[in-house]
Design a protein around this motif. Sequence first.
Motif, PDB file in Angstrom:
ATOM      1  N   ASP A   1       4.925 -15.231  -7.094  1.00  0.00           N
ATOM      2  CA  ASP A   1       3.725 -15.819  -6.508  1.00  0.00           C
ATOM      3  C   ASP A   1       2.901 -14.805  -5.720  1.00  0.00           C
ATOM      4  O   ASP A   1       1.982 -15.181  -4.998  1.00  0.00           O
ATOM      5  N   ASP A   2       3.227 -13.532  -5.877  1.00  0.00           N
ATOM      6  CA  ASP A   2       2.457 -12.473  -5.227  1.00  0.00           C
ATOM      7  C   ASP A   2       1.011 -12.535  -5.721  1.00  0.00           C
ATOM      8  O   ASP A   2       0.750 -12.675  -6.919  1.00  0.00           O
ATOM      9  N   ARG A   3       0.066 -12.413  -4.800  1.00  0.00           N
ATOM     10  CA  ARG A   3      -1.343 -12.510  -5.195  1.00  0.00           C
ATOM     11  C   ARG A   3      -1.778 -11.357  -6.091  1.00  0.00           C
ATOM     12  O   ARG A   3      -2.830 -11.435  -6.733  1.00  0.00           O
ATOM     13  N   PHE A   4      -0.980 -10.289  -6.145  1.00  0.00           N
ATOM     14  CA  PHE A   4      -1.295  -9.165  -7.011  1.00  0.00           C
ATOM     15  C   PHE A   4      -0.429  -9.137  -8.274  1.00  0.00           C
ATOM     16  O   PHE A   4      -0.490  -8.165  -9.039  1.00  0.00           O
TER      17      PHE A   4
ATOM     18  N   ALA B   1       6.369  -4.423  -4.698  1.00  0.00           N
ATOM     19  CA  ALA B   1       5.019  -4.993  -4.765  1.00  0.00           C
ATOM     20  C   ALA B   1       3.950  -3.940  -4.543  1.00  0.00           C
ATOM     21  O   ALA B   1       3.117  -4.063  -3.643  1.00  0.00           O
ATOM     22  N   PRO B   2       3.939  -2.867  -5.341  1.00  0.00           N
ATOM     23  CA  PRO B   2       2.965  -1.799  -5.107  1.00  0.00           C
ATOM     24  C   PRO B   2       1.534  -2.307  -5.290  1.00  0.00           C
ATOM     25  O   PRO B   2       1.217  -2.954  -6.283  1.00  0.00           O
ATOM     26  N   TYR B   3       0.698  -1.997  -4.314  1.00  0.00           N
ATOM     27  CA  TYR B   3      -0.697  -2.426  -4.352  1.00  0.00           C
ATOM     28  C   TYR B   3      -1.387  -1.777  -5.550  1.00  0.00           C
ATOM     29  O   TYR B   3      -1.414  -0.547  -5.665  1.00  0.00           O
ATOM     30  N   PRO B   4      -1.962  -2.572  -6.468  1.00  0.00           N
ATOM     31  CA  PRO B   4      -2.530  -2.004  -7.694  1.00  0.00           C
ATOM     32  C   PRO B   4      -3.999  -1.632  -7.581  1.00  0.00           C
ATOM     33  O   PRO B   4      -4.615  -1.239  -8.576  1.00  0.00           O
ATOM     34  N   GLY B   5      -4.560  -1.753  -6.386  1.00  0.00           N
ATOM     35  CA  GLY B   5      -5.982  -1.498  -6.202  1.00  0.00           C
ATOM     36  C   GLY B   5      -6.732  -2.802  -5.988  1.00  0.00           C
ATOM     37  O   GLY B   5      -6.241  -3.890  -6.285  1.00  0.00           O
ATOM     38  N   SER B   6      -7.938  -2.677  -5.480  1.00  0.00           N
ATOM     39  CA  SER B   6      -8.746  -3.860  -5.200  1.00  0.00           C
ATOM     40  C   SER B   6      -9.270  -4.479  -6.490  1.00  0.00           C
ATOM     41  O   SER B   6      -9.245  -3.863  -7.564  1.00  0.00           O
ATOM     42  N   ARG B   7      -9.778  -5.688  -6.368  1.00  0.00           N
ATOM     43  CA  ARG B   7     -10.377  -6.335  -7.527  1.00  0.00           C
ATOM     44  C   ARG B   7     -11.604  -5.571  -8.016  1.00  0.00           C
ATOM     45  O   ARG B   7     -11.923  -5.603  -9.213  1.00  0.00           O
ATOM     46  N   LEU B   8     -12.307  -4.901  -7.118  1.00  0.00           N
ATOM     47  CA  LEU B   8     -13.435  -4.076  -7.548  1.00  0.00           C
ATOM     48  C   LEU B   8     -12.978  -3.006  -8.537  1.00  0.00           C
ATOM     49  O   LEU B   8     -13.660  -2.730  -9.535  1.00  0.00           O
TER      50      LEU B   8
ATOM     51  N   LEU C   1       0.825  -1.203   0.000  1.00  0.00           N
ATOM     52  CA  LEU C   1       0.000   0.000   0.000  1.00  0.00           C
ATOM     53  C   LEU C   1       0.863   1.257   0.000  1.00  0.00           C
ATOM     54  O   LEU C   1       0.495   2.288  -0.585  1.00  0.00           O
ATOM     55  N   GLY C   2       2.033   1.179   0.638  1.00  0.00           N
ATOM     56  CA  GLY C   2       2.963   2.300   0.579  1.00  0.00           C
ATOM     57  C   GLY C   2       3.431   2.579  -0.834  1.00  0.00           C
ATOM     58  O   GLY C   2       3.685   3.732  -1.202  1.00  0.00           O
TER      59      GLY C   2
END
Length: 214
Positions: free
Chosen positions: A164-167, A109-116, A86-87
Amino acid sequence: MSQGVRAGQASAVLVLLPGAKMHPDDVIRAGWHDILREAGLDLDLHVPDLHLDPAGQVDALAHLANEHLASLRQRYARLWLGGISLGGLLALLQAQRDPAGLQGLCLFAPYPGSRLTTNAIERAGGLEAWVPDDAQRDDVEFQLWLNLREGRPSLPSFLGFGRDDRFAGTMRPLAQRLSRSTVHEVPGGHDWSAWDPLWLTCLAWLSEHGVGKR
């Protein structure tokens, strides 16, 4: 709380934003400060505690800009911005809004946003076909992708994540939108098993991009 290495002695600083439910002490326990010291780079590491949570992203950006970046720009000749999970999302958003004075980005591993968010863009026919509505334009996750489509930020960027990161499936197209990015995929998931080796690779990348030795 923020943690640094020999704060004020280097000519450059990397502001590293921890992920959700993370704190500066997590970076210390991971040994990143020690690894930087051993690398001998002319670089300080500043890890602010922004109390990150998905509901507080806008406030976190204001706090980052006003309470950290403003003063650091006065103390250092060169400023790099980065983040974990998220950072990383917040680092990207800040660089999109105000790239002035930033040398580049270091994204783990920057968070790319939710699946929504990402599914809504896909249902619209993909990023190029997507036309954001007013609600989406006010949402920081949709703002990320809208700005990426417009070519922002245009900064040298290190982006690394675990295979294997979930994102991972969404981080790859995100990386493709960063025109000046260097992308590294390593074994591991969305955790320190991937981020630790990427830190070493990132330090080498920073050295290649003008961060010298002490």
